[in-house]
Design a protein around this motif. Structure first.
Motif, PDB file in Angstrom:
ATOM      1  N   VAL A 193     -48.493 -60.180 -53.608  1.00 19.56           N
ATOM      2  CA  VAL A 193     -49.691 -59.665 -54.274  1.00 19.56           C
ATOM      3  C   VAL A 193     -50.546 -60.832 -54.744  1.00 19.56           C
ATOM      4  CG1 VAL A 193     -48.471 -57.571 -54.982  1.00 19.56           C
ATOM      5  CG2 VAL A 193     -48.593 -59.525 -56.548  1.00 19.56           C
ATOM      6  N   PRO A 194     -51.836 -60.602 -55.011  1.00 21.39           N
ATOM      7  CA  PRO A 194     -52.702 -61.706 -55.462  1.00 21.39           C
ATOM      8  C   PRO A 194     -52.218 -62.314 -56.778  1.00 21.39           C
ATOM      9  CG  PRO A 194     -54.018 -59.829 -54.748  1.00 21.39           C
ATOM     10  CD  PRO A 194     -52.598 -59.357 -54.808  1.00 21.39           C
ATOM     11  N   GLN A 195     -52.459 -63.580 -56.924  1.00 18.90           N
ATOM     12  CA  GLN A 195     -52.066 -64.292 -58.134  1.00 18.90           C
ATOM     13  C   GLN A 195     -52.661 -63.621 -59.372  1.00 18.90           C
ATOM     14  OE1 GLN A 195     -53.050 -68.431 -58.024  1.00 18.90           O
ATOM     15  NE2 GLN A 195     -51.987 -68.938 -59.918  1.00 18.90           N
ATOM     16  N   GLY A 196     -51.821 -63.432 -60.369  1.00 18.10           N
ATOM     17  CA  GLY A 196     -52.275 -62.852 -61.624  1.00 18.10           C
ATOM     18  C   GLY A 196     -52.251 -61.340 -61.669  1.00 18.10           C
ATOM     19  N   THR A 197     -51.764 -60.685 -60.605  1.00 16.12           N
ATOM     20  CA  THR A 197     -51.799 -59.208 -60.564  1.00 16.12           C
ATOM     21  C   THR A 197     -50.417 -58.573 -60.589  1.00 16.12           C
ATOM     22  OG1 THR A 197     -51.790 -59.075 -58.139  1.00 16.12           O
ATOM     23  CG2 THR A 197     -53.945 -59.287 -59.234  1.00 16.12           C
ATOM     24  N   ILE A 198     -49.367 -59.370 -60.644  1.00 14.35           N
ATOM     25  CA  ILE A 198     -48.026 -58.799 -60.522  1.00 14.35           C
ATOM     26  C   ILE A 198     -47.741 -57.761 -61.606  1.00 14.35           C
ATOM     27  CG2 ILE A 198     -46.895 -60.650 -61.826  1.00 14.35           C
ATOM     28  CD1 ILE A 198     -44.542 -60.320 -59.780  1.00 14.35           C
ATOM     29  N   SER A 199     -48.245 -57.980 -62.810  1.00 12.49           N
ATOM     30  CA  SER A 199     -47.991 -57.021 -63.889  1.00 12.49           C
ATOM     31  C   SER A 199     -48.644 -55.671 -63.598  1.00 12.49           C
ATOM     32  CB  SER A 199     -48.497 -57.575 -65.228  1.00 12.49           C
ATOM     33  OG  SER A 199     -49.898 -57.799 -65.186  1.00 12.49           O
TER      34      SER A 199
END
Length: 211
Positions: A193-199
């Motif tokens: 997934v794009p960086q910073g979006t895992i949450s």
């Protein structure tokens, strides 16, 4: 010419439909065709040719109708340019030699559009909506890339596939359900997934099971 009569193309092996903004109404099928240049939208047509091995889609085409390439068992690649916005239901259903699908920038891919494509391995998809059962039972499909424009993936879209790698470019998780990837092992699938979006993906229905 805006209409071709019933079964007039029965014995045609190479067909060039010239570029135009006006749709062409083709009545019947083209069972003998081997090469096709599609330069405009067509209505009513169904290719249904076990000999079709080469297709080029021109810049004026916006829609591939339902069932259009259904069971074209010699076709081995599906490259859909960005001008094609709609891919109809069952459009490439049963195209058993296709190994890779590339969809550049569509609005909608119809139900069962790429189902039962038994040799499909890879799919690079940038479409706003991937409808129900779109890739259902394409049993060798193992790698998919979902573009930034993907917003919704409906129920059973990737059911009965072999997906083990998913790459996603959308910063907002596409709407999905618990059945979107049913029958796929969530533990054995790697998702990027794009960086910073895992949450966000960890909380999203249809995605949190992977993370």
């Amino acid at each position: 010419v805006d209409k071709v009569g019933d079964n007039a193309l029965n014995s045609v092996k190479e067909l060039i439909i010239e570029d135009s903004n006006t749709a062409l109404n083709i009545v019947g099928t083209t069972p003998a065709i081997e090469k096709l240049y599609l330069g405009r939208d067509v209505t009513s047509a169904i290719v249904q040719s076990s000999s079709l091995g080469k297709v080029q889609i021109g810049p004026k085409v916006t829609t591939l109708p339902a069932n259009f390439f259904r069971n074209c068992t010699k076709l081995n690649v599906a490259e859909i340019p960005s001008n094609v916005k709609t891919i109809g239901n069952y459009c490439f259903y049963g195209c058993s030699l296709i190994k890779k699908v590339t969809i550049s920038n569509s609005e909608s891919i119809g139900q069962y559009a790429f189902a039962n494509c038994n040799n499909l391995r890879m799919a690079d998809i940038n479409a706003e909506t991937i409808q129900k059962n779109c890739f259902n039972n394409s049993e060798k499909l193992s790698w998919i890339s979902l573009g930034a424009n993907v917003k919704s993936i409906e129920a059973s879209a990737f059911e009965k596939t072999a997906i083990s790698n998913i790459g996603i470019k959308a910063t907002t998780p596409p709407a999905a359900s618990v059945s979107t990837f049913s029958s796929i092992s969530k533990v054995n699938t790697t998702i990027y997934v794009p960086q910073g979006t895992i949450s966000l993906y960890q909380k999203a229905e249809g995605w949190k099971e992977f993370l």
